[in-house]
Scaffold this motif. Structure first.
Motif, PDB file in Angstrom:
ATOM      1  N   PHE A 212       0.788  -1.239  -0.044  1.00 30.66           N
ATOM      2  CA  PHE A 212      -0.014  -0.037  -0.058  1.00 30.66           C
ATOM      3  C   PHE A 212       0.798   1.279  -0.002  1.00 30.66           C
ATOM      4  N   VAL A 213       1.832   1.251   0.791  1.00 31.66           N
ATOM      5  CA  VAL A 213       2.787   2.467   0.769  1.00 31.66           C
ATOM      6  C   VAL A 213       3.658   2.693  -0.578  1.00 31.66           C
ATOM      7  N   ASN A 214       3.809   1.377  -1.087  1.00 30.78           N
ATOM      8  CA  ASN A 214       4.527   1.526  -2.377  1.00 30.78           C
ATOM      9  C   ASN A 214       3.599   2.034  -3.551  1.00 30.78           C
ATOM     10  N   LEU A 215       2.429   1.661  -3.363  1.00 31.50           N
ATOM     11  CA  LEU A 215       1.258   2.304  -4.466  1.00 31.50           C
ATOM     12  C   LEU A 215       1.477   3.881  -4.336  1.00 31.50           C
ATOM     13  N   ALA A 216       1.184   4.278  -3.187  1.00 30.29           N
ATOM     14  CA  ALA A 216       1.210   5.816  -2.828  1.00 30.29           C
ATOM     15  C   ALA A 216       2.690   6.404  -3.450  1.00 30.29           C
ATOM     16  N   LEU A 217       3.960   5.666  -3.279  1.00 29.09           N
ATOM     17  CA  LEU A 217       5.038   6.281  -3.571  1.00 29.09           C
ATOM     18  C   LEU A 217       5.131   6.187  -5.240  1.00 29.09           C
ATOM     19  N   TYR A 218       4.723   5.223  -5.633  1.00 28.74           N
ATOM     20  CA  TYR A 218       4.629   5.311  -7.042  1.00 28.74           C
ATOM     21  C   TYR A 218       3.718   6.231  -7.683  1.00 28.74           C
ATOM     22  N   ALA A 219       2.676   6.466  -7.172  1.00 27.68           N
ATOM     23  CA  ALA A 219       1.942   7.627  -7.896  1.00 27.68           C
ATOM     24  C   ALA A 219       2.720   8.749  -7.846  1.00 27.68           C
ATOM     25  N   VAL A 220       3.528   9.145  -7.067  1.00 24.64           N
ATOM     26  CA  VAL A 220       4.241  10.239  -6.716  1.00 24.64           C
ATOM     27  C   VAL A 220       5.470  10.347  -7.982  1.00 24.64           C
ATOM     28  N   CYS A 221       5.921   9.024  -8.024  1.00 27.96           N
ATOM     29  CA  CYS A 221       7.244   8.642  -9.078  1.00 27.96           C
ATOM     30  C   CYS A 221       6.350   8.881 -10.538  1.00 27.96           C
ATOM     31  N   LEU A 222       5.206   8.669 -10.702  1.00 26.80           N
ATOM     32  CA  LEU A 222       4.502   8.799 -11.897  1.00 26.80           C
ATOM     33  C   LEU A 222       4.687  10.302 -12.529  1.00 26.80           C
ATOM     34  N   LEU A 223       4.653  11.172 -11.601  1.00 30.19           N
ATOM     35  CA  LEU A 223       4.904  12.411 -11.935  1.00 30.19           C
ATOM     36  C   LEU A 223       6.228  13.017 -12.258  1.00 30.19           C
ATOM     37  N   LEU A 224       7.165  12.220 -11.666  1.00 22.59           N
ATOM     38  CA  LEU A 224       8.813  12.374 -11.784  1.00 22.59           C
ATOM     39  C   LEU A 224       9.381  11.841 -12.911  1.00 22.59           C
ATOM     40  N   PHE A 225       9.115  10.520 -13.046  1.00 19.89           N
ATOM     41  CA  PHE A 225       9.662   9.859 -14.138  1.00 19.89           C
ATOM     42  C   PHE A 225       8.676   9.172 -15.369  1.00 19.89           C
ATOM     43  N   ASP A 226       9.250   8.162 -16.069  1.00 19.39           N
ATOM     44  CA  ASP A 226       8.011   7.878 -17.238  1.00 19.39           C
ATOM     45  C   ASP A 226       7.272   6.674 -16.691  1.00 19.39           C
ATOM     46  N   VAL A 227       6.304   6.394 -17.532  1.00 21.35           N
ATOM     47  CA  VAL A 227       5.385   5.755 -17.033  1.00 21.35           C
ATOM     48  C   VAL A 227       6.012   4.031 -16.878  1.00 21.35           C
ATOM     49  N   GLU A 228       7.026   3.675 -17.950  1.00 22.01           N
ATOM     50  CA  GLU A 228       7.456   2.191 -18.090  1.00 22.01           C
ATOM     51  C   GLU A 228       8.108   1.927 -16.742  1.00 22.01           C
ATOM     52  N   ILE A 229       9.010   2.922 -16.125  1.00 23.88           N
ATOM     53  CA  ILE A 229       9.676   2.707 -14.859  1.00 23.88           C
ATOM     54  C   ILE A 229       8.715   2.537 -13.572  1.00 23.88           C
ATOM     55  N   VAL A 230       7.663   3.212 -13.416  1.00 24.57           N
ATOM     56  CA  VAL A 230       6.711   3.099 -12.643  1.00 24.57           C
ATOM     57  C   VAL A 230       5.925   1.678 -12.519  1.00 24.57           C
ATOM     58  N   VAL A 231       5.900   1.380 -13.953  1.00 23.52           N
ATOM     59  CA  VAL A 231       4.958   0.101 -13.999  1.00 23.52           C
ATOM     60  C   VAL A 231       5.769  -1.014 -13.536  1.00 23.52           C
ATOM     61  N   TYR A 232       7.157  -1.202 -14.040  1.00 19.32           N
ATOM     62  CA  TYR A 232       8.210  -2.420 -13.533  1.00 19.32           C
ATOM     63  C   TYR A 232       8.303  -2.273 -12.209  1.00 19.32           C
ATOM     64  N   SER A 233       8.436  -0.939 -11.721  1.00 20.61           N
ATOM     65  CA  SER A 233       8.765  -0.977 -10.046  1.00 20.61           C
ATOM     66  C   SER A 233       7.312  -1.347  -9.255  1.00 20.61           C
ATOM     67  N   ILE A 234       6.368  -1.102  -9.739  1.00 20.13           N
ATOM     68  CA  ILE A 234       5.054  -1.853  -9.196  1.00 20.13           C
ATOM     69  C   ILE A 234       5.264  -3.201  -9.106  1.00 20.13           C
ATOM     70  N   ILE A 235       5.425  -3.778 -10.427  1.00 20.36           N
ATOM     71  CA  ILE A 235       5.390  -5.165 -10.539  1.00 20.36           C
ATOM     72  C   ILE A 235       6.619  -5.782  -9.351  1.00 20.36           C
ATOM     73  N   TYR A 236       7.760  -5.179  -9.377  1.00 23.53           N
ATOM     74  CA  TYR A 236       8.646  -5.468  -8.541  1.00 23.53           C
ATOM     75  C   TYR A 236       8.122  -5.406  -6.954  1.00 23.53           C
ATOM     76  N   ALA A 237       7.056  -4.463  -6.685  1.00 23.43           N
ATOM     77  CA  ALA A 237       6.617  -4.291  -5.190  1.00 23.43           C
ATOM     78  C   ALA A 237       5.908  -5.533  -4.959  1.00 23.43           C
ATOM     79  N   SER A 238       4.918  -5.951  -5.992  1.00 24.61           N
ATOM     80  CA  SER A 238       4.224  -7.040  -5.705  1.00 24.61           C
ATOM     81  C   SER A 238       4.946  -8.382  -5.519  1.00 24.61           C
ATOM     82  N   VAL A 239       5.908  -8.555  -6.359  1.00 27.09           N
ATOM     83  CA  VAL A 239       6.675  -9.883  -6.105  1.00 27.09           C
ATOM     84  C   VAL A 239       7.578  -9.692  -4.728  1.00 27.09           C
TER      85      VAL A 239
END
Length: 297
Positions: free
Chosen positions: A170-197
């Motif tokens: 849950f904390v990661n999802l909030a963090l990646y929402a912020v990352c979405l504003l700073l970095f490209d979508v691909e980085i955020v999507v792969y980071s979310i996959i990592y967080a889930s695993v």
């Protein structure tokens, strides 16, 4: 305390400390050899530290040389969390968490960031499994990797439906929402996959999240045994009388709920008083009511 008991206690602490150091090293391997080279963010307090590192080095052009300051920032963030752990969970947990976070900071600093794989999806899955396993081992040894793990453990003690991995996710999802504003979508999507695993790997290893109900059938009624269970495990016991259908002898049935991590210690106590006791353990049960999920110290 007898000399033998002291030796066993020291041996157990050495074993756990070694496990904490091993888990910290495994976590750092997952991050530095898979996540960081792929330009991804791990999430949690470490993810926040990596984002700050990127902002300082890329956007503010602060030169840190070959030294990755993410580990140092991570350590600084954990100072108030150390204080929280000391006041809310206990001195042993505080000490072990201090050891684990210090070890993680050292390993993150000395293990070079080198790409073993070039495919980002592979880096997400393998890195998540390795880093999650490292964190799970640390938790299993009675410590934590700091950050959201401490918060997750405290919440898990109050609510049986909460786990450390879920809080981190849950904390990661909030963090990646912020990352979405700073970095490209691909980085955020792969980071979310990592967080889930990663969160699934943590919960697989962190067996404090697995509840168990235990039935003991014994011919011995021992107040000393029950008092040792109450004192050592701090778990309540329900006892009732029973009669063996085949032997027609009186038996005593004990019922107790605990985490899977506590089952081994419970069996030792039972075996000490009645080696012939019949013990049935059911794992993965859902418990409601006044049940404390605790961290094994």
């Amino acid at each position: 305390m007898s000399q033998k008991t002291k030796k066993d206690s020291v041996r157990e602490e050495v074993y756990r400390t070694g496990g904490i150091l091993a888990g910290a090293c495994i976590y750092a391997v997952g991050v530095n050899l898979f996540m960081s080279p792929a330009g991804l963010y791990t999430g949690g307090v470490m993810g926040i530290s990596q984002v700050i590192r990127t902002v300082l080095t890329t956007y503010l052009h602060i030169n840190t040389g070959s030294f990755d300051i993410a580990g140092l920032i991570y350590y600084l963030f954990n100072i108030p969390i150390f204080i929280l752990a000391f006041s809310r969970i206990g001195k042993k947990f505080f000490t072990k968490t201090l050891v684990s976070v210090t070890a993680m900071t050292v390993f993150l600093s000395i293990i070079p960031s080198y790409a073993i794989v070039t495919d980002r999806m592979t880096a997400c899955v393998v890195g998540g499994i390795i880093a999650g396993a490292g964190t799970g081992i640390v938790l299993r040894m009675g410590a934590s990797s700091g950050g959201t793990d401490v918060i997750g453990i405290m919440l898990a003690r109050k609510n049986a439906t909460i786990s450390v991995g879920r809080i981190g996710l849950f904390v990661n999802l909030a963090l990646y929402a912020v990352c979405l504003l700073l970095f490209d979508v691909e980085i955020v999507v792969y980071s979310i996959i990592y967080a889930s695993v990663y969160s699934m790997a943590v919960d697989r290893l962190h067996i404090q999240n697995i509840n168990a109900e235990v039935h003991v059938i014994t011919k011995i009624q021992s107040d000393e045994m029950e008092q040792e269970i109450l004192h050592e495990l701090k778990r309540g016991i329900t006892r009732w009388q029973a009669i063996g259908s085949y032997t027609h002898q009186d038996n005593h049935v004990l019922y107790i709920t605990m985490s899977k991590y506590e089952v081994a210690q419970f069996r030792q106590i039972i075996h000490k008083y009645d080696p012939h006791a019949f013990v049935v353990v059911n794992e993965g049960v859902h418990i409601m009511g006044n049940y404390e999920k605790r961290l094994e110290e």
